[in-house]
Design a protein around this motif. Sequence first.
Motif, PDB file in Angstrom:
ATOM      1  N   ASN A 104      36.595  41.981  27.912  1.00 22.71           N
ATOM      2  CA  ASN A 104      37.038  43.171  28.627  1.00 22.71           C
ATOM      3  C   ASN A 104      38.522  43.054  28.963  1.00 22.71           C
ATOM      4  OD1 ASN A 104      34.524  44.523  28.778  1.00 22.71           O
ATOM      5  ND2 ASN A 104      33.901  43.243  30.508  1.00 22.71           N
ATOM      6  N   PRO A 105      39.223  44.191  28.990  1.00 16.52           N
ATOM      7  CA  PRO A 105      40.616  44.154  29.465  1.00 16.52           C
ATOM      8  C   PRO A 105      40.660  43.681  30.919  1.00 16.52           C
ATOM      9  CG  PRO A 105      40.117  46.242  28.386  1.00 16.52           C
ATOM     10  CD  PRO A 105      38.813  45.540  28.579  1.00 16.52           C
ATOM     11  N   GLU A 106      41.698  42.929  31.263  1.00 18.46           N
ATOM     12  CA  GLU A 106      41.824  42.419  32.624  1.00 18.46           C
ATOM     13  C   GLU A 106      43.213  42.714  33.174  1.00 18.46           C
ATOM     14  OE1 GLU A 106      39.626  38.720  33.695  1.00 18.46           O
ATOM     15  OE2 GLU A 106      39.795  38.306  31.549  1.00 18.46           O
ATOM     16  N   ILE A 107      43.262  43.053  34.454  1.00 17.74           N
ATOM     17  CA  ILE A 107      44.533  43.390  35.082  1.00 17.74           C
ATOM     18  C   ILE A 107      45.291  42.115  35.439  1.00 17.74           C
ATOM     19  CG2 ILE A 107      45.626  44.497  37.068  1.00 17.74           C
ATOM     20  CD1 ILE A 107      43.328  46.430  37.190  1.00 17.74           C
ATOM     21  N   VAL A 108      46.511  41.998  34.932  1.00 16.61           N
ATOM     22  CA  VAL A 108      47.340  40.835  35.254  1.00 16.61           C
ATOM     23  C   VAL A 108      48.456  41.196  36.240  1.00 16.61           C
ATOM     24  CG1 VAL A 108      46.872  39.561  33.143  1.00 16.61           C
ATOM     25  CG2 VAL A 108      48.721  41.222  33.172  1.00 16.61           C
ATOM     26  N   ILE A 109      48.796  42.482  36.301  1.00 23.17           N
ATOM     27  CA  ILE A 109      49.737  42.964  37.312  1.00 23.17           C
ATOM     28  C   ILE A 109      49.124  44.199  37.973  1.00 23.17           C
ATOM     29  CG2 ILE A 109      52.033  43.903  37.776  1.00 23.17           C
ATOM     30  CD1 ILE A 109      53.112  42.371  35.433  1.00 23.17           C
ATOM     31  N   TYR A 110      48.974  44.150  39.273  1.00 18.98           N
ATOM     32  CA  TYR A 110      48.367  45.245  40.022  1.00 18.98           C
ATOM     33  C   TYR A 110      49.323  45.697  41.120  1.00 18.98           C
ATOM     34  CZ  TYR A 110      45.010  47.876  42.833  1.00 18.98           C
ATOM     35  OH  TYR A 110      44.358  48.867  43.540  1.00 18.98           O
ATOM     36  N   GLN A 111      49.756  46.944  41.005  1.00 22.38           N
ATOM     37  CA  GLN A 111      50.714  47.511  41.960  1.00 22.38           C
ATOM     38  C   GLN A 111      51.927  46.597  42.135  1.00 22.38           C
ATOM     39  OE1 GLN A 111      48.483  48.459  45.523  1.00 22.38           O
ATOM     40  NE2 GLN A 111      47.700  50.349  44.637  1.00 22.38           N
TER      41      GLN A 111
END
Length: 235
Positions: free
Chosen positions: A93-100
């Motif tokens: 699955n795609p994963e968030i490495v930078i959030y806001q």
Amino acid sequence: MQAYFSMFYETLFGFFSLFILAKVLGKTQISQLTAFDFISALILGELVGNALFDDEAGVAEIAFVVALWGILLYITEIITQKFKRTRHLLEGNPEIVIYQGKLIRDTMKKNNLDINQLQNMLRSKDTFSIREVEYALLETDGTVSVLKKPAFQIPNKKDMNVSQPEVHLSITLINDGEIIYDNLKEHNLSEEWLLEEVKKQGYEKTEDIFYAEYMKGKDLLVLPFINREHIKFKE
């Protein structure tokens, strides 16, 4: 001389067999190479290579190897299409490495991704500073997708002296006719609200919907199942 002739037609047969196999499996095997696809390609190449240089292996043996491996890959593809829960295991699955604008350290650690690697991947997206990024997702094929902050989006809103709206990440709520309950719960949305929004757009059940996307402040994006024969392409 006979040995070279034998290697010649076996190589040609292997080449065209792999070409046909690639056509049958589809473009995603090339354009979106996941970890599983990468391993599959290595093994297939190794099997064909060994068959070519094995004195006891001929066209029949190469055909068997290519056909067997192609069938296994095709069955795997069918399984991931029919049973969506297997996609996480086989495709990831795609994963968030930078959030806001903030780095998600545990996601980077989990994927063995360091800062230098991330910066290199961002530069390939014309992003030369992490401060420009609002969201970045590590895709299943190992690339990074970037959503920049409004001030750094093109055209540059800071230079044009226009207002900079808040950036929100789109959320998948329906995929292949199935509701993604985890996303609903994470964003404090109810199934009743989703079904009501779907009905507002003329759909009675989620099974008729291929994809539905939610973004704060915008109407729900609803896309039904459409096949190529339903589309009229312009000449």
